[in-house]
Write a protein that holds these residues in place. Structure first.
Motif, short mmCIF file in Angstrom:
data_model
loop_
_atom_site.label_atom_id
_atom_site.label_comp_id
_atom_site.label_asym_id
_atom_site.label_seq_id
_atom_site.Cartn_x
_atom_site.Cartn_y
_atom_site.Cartn_z
N ILE A 1 0.98 -1.32 0.09
CA ILE A 1 -0.03 0.06 -0.08
C ILE A 1 1.00 1.24 0.04
O ILE A 1 1.73 1.24 0.83
N GLY A 2 0.36 2.26 -0.82
CA GLY A 2 1.42 3.49 -0.89
C GLY A 2 0.72 4.73 -0.27
O GLY A 2 0.82 4.87 0.65
N ARG A 3 0.06 5.29 -1.20
CA ARG A 3 -0.63 6.69 -0.91
C ARG A 3 -1.36 6.59 0.43
O ARG A 3 -1.56 7.47 1.24
N ALA A 4 -2.15 5.54 0.33
CA ALA A 4 -3.29 5.61 1.69
C ALA A 4 -2.37 5.19 2.82
O ALA A 4 -2.99 5.73 3.95
N ALA A 5 -1.33 4.42 3.12
CA ALA A 5 -0.51 4.40 4.10
C ALA A 5 0.19 5.55 4.48
O ALA A 5 0.51 5.81 5.71
N TYR A 6 0.43 6.47 3.58
CA TYR A 6 1.05 7.69 3.97
C TYR A 6 0.19 8.86 4.71
O TYR A 6 0.24 9.34 5.44
N HIS A 7 -1.05 8.93 3.74
CA HIS A 7 -2.25 9.98 4.10
C HIS A 7 -3.11 9.40 5.13
O HIS A 7 -3.67 10.53 5.86
N GLN A 8 -3.37 8.21 5.45
CA GLN A 8 -3.89 7.93 6.51
C GLN A 8 -3.18 6.62 7.25
O GLN A 8 -3.75 5.70 7.41
N PRO A 9 -1.99 6.92 7.81
CA PRO A 9 -1.15 5.85 8.41
C PRO A 9 -2.22 4.92 9.49
O PRO A 9 -1.84 3.83 9.49
N ALA A 10 -2.61 5.61 10.32
CA ALA A 10 -3.39 4.77 11.51
C ALA A 10 -4.22 4.03 10.94
O ALA A 10 -4.49 2.93 11.44
N ASP A 11 -5.32 4.54 9.98
CA ASP A 11 -6.18 3.70 9.27
C ASP A 11 -5.69 2.24 8.68
O ASP A 11 -6.20 1.19 8.83
N ILE A 12 -4.60 2.62 7.96
CA ILE A 12 -3.75 1.59 7.49
C ILE A 12 -3.21 0.27 8.43
O ILE A 12 -3.22 -0.77 8.43
N LEU A 13 -2.38 0.97 9.18
CA LEU A 13 -1.27 0.19 10.06
C LEU A 13 -1.76 0.04 11.47
O LEU A 13 -1.22 -1.10 11.84
N SER A 14 -2.62 0.62 11.95
CA SER A 14 -2.73 0.29 13.48
C SER A 14 -3.49 -1.16 13.80
O SER A 14 -2.89 -1.63 14.76
N ALA A 15 -4.41 -1.44 12.69
CA ALA A 15 -4.90 -2.85 12.83
C ALA A 15 -4.10 -3.81 12.23
O ALA A 15 -4.61 -4.94 12.30
N ALA A 16 -3.19 -3.48 11.50
CA ALA A 16 -2.45 -4.61 10.44
C ALA A 16 -2.11 -5.59 11.21
O ALA A 16 -2.25 -7.05 10.77
N ASP A 17 -1.36 -5.36 12.24
CA ASP A 17 -0.70 -6.40 13.17
C ASP A 17 -1.66 -7.42 13.64
O ASP A 17 -1.38 -8.73 13.71
N THR A 18 -2.87 -7.23 14.11
CA THR A 18 -4.09 -8.40 14.22
C THR A 18 -4.57 -8.62 13.03
O THR A 18 -4.72 -10.01 12.96
N ARG A 19 -5.07 -7.82 12.18
CA ARG A 19 -5.95 -8.36 10.88
C ARG A 19 -5.29 -9.11 9.98
O ARG A 19 -5.83 -10.11 9.36
N ILE A 20 -4.09 -8.55 9.74
CA ILE A 20 -3.19 -9.13 8.81
C ILE A 20 -2.37 -10.24 9.19
O ILE A 20 -2.11 -11.27 8.52
N PHE A 21 -1.65 -10.06 10.27
CA PHE A 21 -0.61 -10.94 10.93
C PHE A 21 -1.00 -11.77 11.83
O PHE A 21 -0.30 -12.61 12.30
N GLY A 22 -2.21 -11.80 12.19
CA GLY A 22 -2.85 -12.55 13.31
C GLY A 22 -2.27 -12.46 14.77
O GLY A 22 -2.06 -13.22 15.35
N LYS A 23 -1.64 -11.29 14.91
CA LYS A 23 -1.10 -11.18 16.19
C LYS A 23 -1.91 -10.87 17.52
O LYS A 23 -2.97 -9.93 17.13
N SER A 24 -1.59 -11.19 18.66
CA SER A 24 -2.54 -10.76 19.76
C SER A 24 -2.05 -9.36 20.35
O SER A 24 -2.65 -9.05 21.35
#
Length: 334
Positions: free
Chosen positions: A229-252
């Protein structure tokens, strides 16, 4: 976690955007997403001695160095410098369509010469022990992606590339600006999906037009190995990355909020200022942290106007954060 797992979600290399301050911010939001440098040209490192371009903070790991170039020996030398600096991956840019990049005979123009790209990959692979990857387009100009892309992938796979990121658009080398090349050529996700069928052992990430974590999850569910992800991760970083570790990587691990990221940035900002840096060099990447939330406009305005003032420091960031938290009493107090 193995690097190919981190590549399940990555933040695109973006010129003038994904510098080391940006990457440090993104790392405060996701522990696991793979981060990329903006493109660094091999001649700048090898002939120009611009080793400061390799500077990064150890907290950024896992982090990949993207190189631009077209000379196999020079790219191998640049890759050695990157590996010695501690980068986890060396990536070859075969997708940038800017005039400046074309004049150096690298970037998207390399889609016209799969054999040369294969030679570059082979030389880099022989030079370093870290993974060597490629980021490419589906084709350029009048090329037929249905024929060009499979041949291109076959050549780089034979040269030892085990992971590729495909920007699912053509690049038009004449007639479109770099910005227009990110929007106007139509996306062809289906073609990228078909490439996964043709190259089942090749780790394929898709790039281009992905604006939400939901879209990324759907693309991963379709059988692709990764999403960049490019521009969205830059312009809305929390929306993309804050939940990534749980939703994408399955971390607790608990999600890191935008507020958490701001607080984590304060010591980093102090260190940057102590080393002679300016506040705006860091905060320009933080403007979108609260996108869509009450107080976001005040946050952006305070940082945009105040961070360029001589002597501006962390207290400005704290005051801007107070504007946001004052309007969100249901959020965690900071």
């Amino acid at each position: 976690m193995r690097l190919e797992q981190n590549a399940t979600l990555s933040v695109a290399p973006m010129m003038d955007w994904t510098d080391r301050h940006c990457r440090y911010l993104h790392r405060q939001l996701s522990r696991h997403a793979l981060l990329y440098t903006e493109m660094v040209t091999a001649p700048a490192l090898v002939r120009g001695g611009a080793l400061h371009l390799l500077d990064y903070d150890p907290a950024e790991h896992p982090v990949a160095l993207q190189l631009g170039g077209s000379d196999p020996a020079e790219l191998a030398a640049a890759a050695r410098l990157g590996a010695a600096a501690g980068y986890d991956e060396i990536n070859l840019n075969c997708g940038c369509p800017s005039d400046r990049v074309q004049s150096g005979t690298f970037g998207a123009v390399l889609m016209r010469n799969a054999g040369l790209v294969a030679d570059c990959v082979a030389a880099m692979r022989a030079a370093v022990g870290v993974p060597v990857t490629v980021k490419c387009r589906i084709g350029v100009d009048e090329q037929d992606p249905e024929h060009v892309l499979p041949e291109f992938l076959a050549r780089i796979v034979a040269a030892g590339c085990e992971r590729v990121t495909i920007h699912a658009r053509k690049a038009w080398l004449q007639g479109l600006s770099p910005k227009e090349n990110r929007d106007i050529p139509p996306l062809d996700y289906d073609l990228v999906m078909r490439m996964k069928g043709l190259f089942p052992n090749l780790h394929i990430s898709i790039n281009g037009g992905v604006a939400t974590l939901d879209e990324a999850a759907r693309l991963l569910d379709s059988g692709l190995d990764g999403v960049m992800i490019g521009r969205a991760a830059y312009h809305q970083p929390a929306d993309i990355l804050s939940a990534a570790d749980t939703r994408i990587f399955g971390k607790s691990d608990p999600e890191r909020s935008a507020e958490d990221a701001v607080l984590a940035m304060l010591p980093y900002i102090e260190a940057h200022l102590s080393a002679g840096g300016r506040l705006h060099q860091v905060t320009r990447h933080m403007l979108g942290l609260f996108a869509g939330r009450p107080g976001a406009r005040a946050w952006r305005r305070m940082l945009s106007e105040g961070a360029v003032v001589d002597g501006a420091g962390p207290e400005l960031v704290q005051a801007a954060l107070a504007q946001v938290t004052a309007l969100a009493p249901d959020r965690k107090a900071v």
